[in-house]
Design an enzyme around this catalytic site. Sequence first.
Site, mmCIF file in Angstrom:
data_model
loop_
_atom_site.group_PDB
_atom_site.id
_atom_site.type_symbol
_atom_site.label_atom_id
_atom_site.label_comp_id
_atom_site.label_asym_id
_atom_site.label_seq_id
_atom_site.Cartn_x
_atom_site.Cartn_y
_atom_site.Cartn_z
ATOM 1 N N ARG A 123 -4.638 -4.790 -3.204
ATOM 2 C CA ARG A 123 -5.077 -4.119 -4.414
ATOM 3 C C ARG A 123 -6.590 -4.188 -4.526
ATOM 4 O O ARG A 123 -7.200 -5.232 -4.269
ATOM 5 C CB ARG A 123 -4.453 -4.770 -5.667
ATOM 6 C CG ARG A 123 -3.011 -4.369 -5.945
ATOM 7 C CD ARG A 123 -2.933 -2.919 -6.419
ATOM 8 N NE ARG A 123 -1.567 -2.496 -6.717
ATOM 9 C CZ ARG A 123 -0.740 -1.933 -5.849
ATOM 10 N NH1 ARG A 123 -1.136 -1.746 -4.596
ATOM 11 N NH2 ARG A 123 0.462 -1.544 -6.218
ATOM 12 N N GLU B 178 -10.203 4.580 -7.214
ATOM 13 C CA GLU B 178 -9.796 5.428 -6.084
ATOM 14 C C GLU B 178 -9.643 6.881 -6.517
ATOM 15 O O GLU B 178 -8.892 7.156 -7.456
ATOM 16 C CB GLU B 178 -8.485 4.906 -5.496
ATOM 17 C CG GLU B 178 -8.634 3.514 -4.900
ATOM 18 C CD GLU B 178 -7.329 2.907 -4.416
ATOM 19 O OE1 GLU B 178 -7.374 1.928 -3.645
ATOM 20 O OE2 GLU B 178 -6.252 3.397 -4.829
ATOM 21 N N HIS C 260 -6.450 4.060 1.303
ATOM 22 C CA HIS C 260 -5.202 3.590 0.694
ATOM 23 C C HIS C 260 -3.986 4.197 1.407
ATOM 24 O O HIS C 260 -3.088 4.771 0.785
ATOM 25 C CB HIS C 260 -5.162 3.906 -0.803
ATOM 26 C CG HIS C 260 -4.249 2.991 -1.567
ATOM 27 N ND1 HIS C 260 -4.530 2.543 -2.839
ATOM 28 C CD2 HIS C 260 -3.043 2.434 -1.243
ATOM 29 C CE1 HIS C 260 -3.548 1.766 -3.280
ATOM 30 N NE2 HIS C 260 -2.639 1.688 -2.307
#
Length: 320
Positions: free
Chosen positions: A233, A262, A284
């Site tokens: 995370r 993000e 990600h």
Amino acid sequence: MKIVFLDRETLSPQTLLRSPSFPHELHLHNRTAPAEVRARISDAHVVVVNKVKLSAQDIEAAPNLRLVAVAATGTDNVDLSACRARGIVVSNIRNYAKHTVPEHTFALIFALRRSVAAYLQSVREGRWQQAQQFCFFDHPIRDLTGSTLGIIGDGVLGQAVANIGRALGLRILFSGHKGRTGQGALYTPFEDMLGQADIITLHCPLNAQTRHMIGPDEFAAMGRSPLLINTARGGLVDEAAVGPALDAGHISGAAFDVVSVEPPPLEHPFMALLDRPNFILTPHVAWASDEAIQGLADQLIDNIEAFAQGTPVNVVGPAP
């Protein structure tokens, strides 16, 4: 039953999202801006989200809402207290990434440990021709065997990373997050792990106890200039401190698949590190193998069907 999926585009287009087996209306939205959430869920019985935030105000504006089906493991984008107050069930996805995230973790470890990206860039720039021999040695290359791997987080992903590490001849240290005690003899205290590890990899949730658990003080305490890998995370690491830690040699390299915002804005400190040979940023995608995403989508519909049958599974919030 009206089902609203607010961010279908967060699952790959080739992923099959099967239709639930009970009577329903399914409304798919590729993306949902914060200002659009309340209107889209106002009469929904089930809301499906991956990364869209559901605030207490959004939840209050959806009087029919009974289930929030999170299309991910992390639920920090949902106000769980507001759901609890309303008796709304929150379900999540579990154990779907037990292969893809560990494999991506080691892809990053190998890329840094053997300077793969750095050598690729050197070849692109013509360095091999300039060397005038069969190889050149501009960037460090180190074996993994015999190194110490510090793992923060001992869940399914952390254990899978440990299994791969053992197969590669790594010494494994499990550690809790900073300030956690009483884990027993099989765990290495956080501060000791910082001093012993050649590679540190994060596989824990983001919460009040883990936010910025690695920052300037922790970087300074890293005794072996380790690699730092974060596929868990954004926010677990003080991101502004990574560049200075690289400059000071506190870490020999860093690879992140997650960022606190993000996509990161152009002024994010990571964007200034992208030309460094010892820094890698992936968007990600550690979770995103075709096999893993399809498993996620299947489990998502399983969660919704179980709720419709009155036997909710993978419950994060309380069942009504």
